[in-house]
Write a protein that holds these residues in place. Structure first.
Motif, short mmCIF file in Angstrom:
data_model
loop_
_atom_site.label_atom_id
_atom_site.label_comp_id
_atom_site.label_asym_id
_atom_site.label_seq_id
_atom_site.Cartn_x
_atom_site.Cartn_y
_atom_site.Cartn_z
N VAL A 1 3.18 22.56 17.46
CA VAL A 1 2.85 23.90 17.96
C VAL A 1 3.70 24.94 17.25
O VAL A 1 3.19 25.97 16.77
CB VAL A 1 3.05 23.98 19.49
N LYS A 2 4.99 24.67 17.14
CA LYS A 2 5.91 25.62 16.51
C LYS A 2 5.59 25.80 15.02
O LYS A 2 5.54 26.92 14.52
CB LYS A 2 7.35 25.14 16.68
N ARG A 3 5.37 24.72 14.32
CA ARG A 3 5.15 24.77 12.87
C ARG A 3 3.82 25.42 12.49
O ARG A 3 3.75 26.20 11.56
CB ARG A 3 5.24 23.36 12.29
N PHE A 4 2.76 25.10 13.24
CA PHE A 4 1.43 25.55 12.85
C PHE A 4 0.85 26.65 13.74
O PHE A 4 -0.26 27.11 13.50
CB PHE A 4 0.47 24.36 12.80
N GLU A 5 1.63 27.03 14.78
CA GLU A 5 1.20 28.10 15.69
C GLU A 5 -0.21 27.85 16.23
O GLU A 5 -1.10 28.71 16.14
CB GLU A 5 1.31 29.46 15.00
N ILE A 6 -0.40 26.66 16.79
CA ILE A 6 -1.68 26.30 17.39
C ILE A 6 -1.48 26.07 18.89
O ILE A 6 -0.35 25.99 19.37
CB ILE A 6 -2.31 25.05 16.72
N GLU A 7 -2.57 25.96 19.60
CA GLU A 7 -2.51 25.71 21.04
C GLU A 7 -1.97 24.32 21.32
O GLU A 7 -2.20 23.38 20.55
CB GLU A 7 -3.91 25.85 21.66
N GLU A 8 -1.28 24.19 22.43
CA GLU A 8 -0.68 22.92 22.79
C GLU A 8 -1.73 21.82 22.92
O GLU A 8 -1.49 20.68 22.50
CB GLU A 8 0.11 23.04 24.10
N ALA A 9 -2.88 22.12 23.49
CA ALA A 9 -3.93 21.10 23.67
C ALA A 9 -4.39 20.55 22.33
O ALA A 9 -4.59 19.33 22.17
CB ALA A 9 -5.11 21.67 24.44
N GLU A 10 -4.56 21.41 21.34
CA GLU A 10 -4.97 20.97 20.01
C GLU A 10 -3.87 20.13 19.35
O GLU A 10 -4.14 19.09 18.75
CB GLU A 10 -5.29 22.18 19.14
N ARG B 1 0.84 -1.20 0.00
CA ARG B 1 0.00 0.00 0.00
C ARG B 1 0.87 1.25 0.00
O ARG B 1 1.96 1.26 0.56
CB ARG B 1 -0.88 0.06 1.24
N TYR B 2 0.34 2.30 -0.60
CA TYR B 2 0.96 3.61 -0.55
C TYR B 2 0.16 4.47 0.42
O TYR B 2 -1.07 4.45 0.41
CB TYR B 2 0.94 4.28 -1.93
N LEU B 3 0.86 5.24 1.24
CA LEU B 3 0.22 6.13 2.20
C LEU B 3 0.74 7.54 1.99
O LEU B 3 1.94 7.75 1.85
CB LEU B 3 0.55 5.71 3.63
N SER B 4 -0.16 8.48 1.95
CA SER B 4 0.22 9.89 1.86
C SER B 4 -0.05 10.53 3.21
O SER B 4 -1.13 10.36 3.77
CB SER B 4 -0.61 10.56 0.77
N VAL B 5 0.93 11.23 3.73
CA VAL B 5 0.80 11.85 5.04
C VAL B 5 0.78 13.37 4.86
O VAL B 5 1.64 13.92 4.18
CB VAL B 5 1.98 11.43 5.96
N ASN B 6 -0.20 14.04 5.47
CA ASN B 6 -0.31 15.49 5.33
C ASN B 6 0.79 16.21 6.12
O ASN B 6 1.64 15.58 6.74
CB ASN B 6 -1.71 15.96 5.74
N ALA B 7 0.74 17.53 6.08
CA ALA B 7 1.78 18.35 6.70
C ALA B 7 1.91 18.09 8.20
O ALA B 7 3.03 18.01 8.73
CB ALA B 7 1.52 19.82 6.43
N THR B 8 0.79 17.93 8.89
CA THR B 8 0.85 17.67 10.33
C THR B 8 1.51 16.32 10.60
O THR B 8 2.39 16.21 11.45
CB THR B 8 -0.57 17.69 10.95
N GLY B 9 1.10 15.30 9.86
CA GLY B 9 1.71 13.97 10.01
C GLY B 9 3.19 14.00 9.70
O GLY B 9 3.99 13.32 10.34
N THR B 10 3.57 14.80 8.72
CA THR B 10 4.98 14.92 8.35
C THR B 10 5.80 15.48 9.50
O THR B 10 6.87 14.96 9.82
CB THR B 10 5.14 15.80 7.09
N VAL B 11 5.29 16.52 10.16
CA VAL B 11 6.00 17.11 11.29
C VAL B 11 6.13 16.09 12.42
O VAL B 11 7.19 15.96 13.05
CB VAL B 11 5.27 18.39 11.78
N ILE B 12 5.08 15.33 12.65
CA ILE B 12 5.10 14.30 13.71
C ILE B 12 6.12 13.22 13.36
O ILE B 12 6.93 12.82 14.20
CB ILE B 12 3.70 13.71 13.91
N ILE B 13 6.10 12.75 12.12
CA ILE B 13 7.05 11.71 11.70
C ILE B 13 8.48 12.21 11.83
O ILE B 13 9.36 11.49 12.30
CB ILE B 13 6.76 11.24 10.27
N GLU B 14 8.73 13.45 11.42
CA GLU B 14 10.09 13.99 11.53
C GLU B 14 10.55 14.03 12.98
O GLU B 14 11.71 13.72 13.27
CB GLU B 14 10.16 15.37 10.89
N ALA B 15 9.66 14.38 13.90
CA ALA B 15 10.02 14.40 15.32
C ALA B 15 10.32 12.99 15.81
O ALA B 15 11.27 12.76 16.56
CB ALA B 15 8.90 15.03 16.15
N ILE B 16 9.53 12.02 15.36
CA ILE B 16 9.70 10.63 15.75
C ILE B 16 11.01 10.06 15.21
O ILE B 16 11.79 9.43 15.93
CB ILE B 16 8.50 9.79 15.29
#
Length: 88
Positions: free
Chosen positions: A56-65, A27-42
Motif C-alpha cells: 500500500v505504501k509503495r504503490f499507493e493502492i487500496e488495501e483490498a487490492e 531455475r531462475y525466477l524474476s520477481v516484479n516490483a510488487t513481489g520484491t516489496v512482498i519478499i522484503e517484508a517477509i
C-alpha cells in the motif's frame, strides 16, 4: 505468522527487482516490483499484514487490492515450495 524463503532459493536484488535461483530445480525466477516489496517484508520477519502495508505504501493502492496481490503471491510461493513457515 512469520515466513522465510526456502533454503533452496537464492535471492539477489538487482536494481529494484529480485532475481532468484531455485538451486534444487535449476531455475531462475524474476520477481516484479510488487513481489520484491512482498519478499522484503517477509525477509524482514513480517507477515501478511506487514506485506500488505508495504505494498500500500509503495504503490499507493487500496488495501483490498494490495491484500489480494499479497495473498496471491504468497499462495504461489508456498505452492512452489519457495516460501515456508518461519518456524519450520
Amino acid at each position: 505468522m512469520g515466513w522465510k524463503l526456502s533454503d533452496d532459493l537464492l535471492p539477489a536484488k538487482i536494481n529494484e527487482d529480485y532475481m532468484m535461483i531455485d538451486l534444487d530445480r535449476g531455475r531462475y525466477l524474476s520477481v516484479n516490483a510488487t513481489g520484491t516489496v512482498i519478499i522484503e517484508a517477509i525477509v524482514a520477519g513480517g507477515g501478511i499484514d506487514d506485506a500488505v502495508a508495504a505494498v500500500v505504501k509503495r504503490f499507493e493502492i487500496e488495501e483490498a487490492e494490495a491484500r489480494e496481490d499479497v495473498l496471491a503471491f504468497v499462495s504461489w510461493m508456498r505452492e512452489k515450495g519457495y516460501l515456508k513457515d518461519g518456524a519450520a
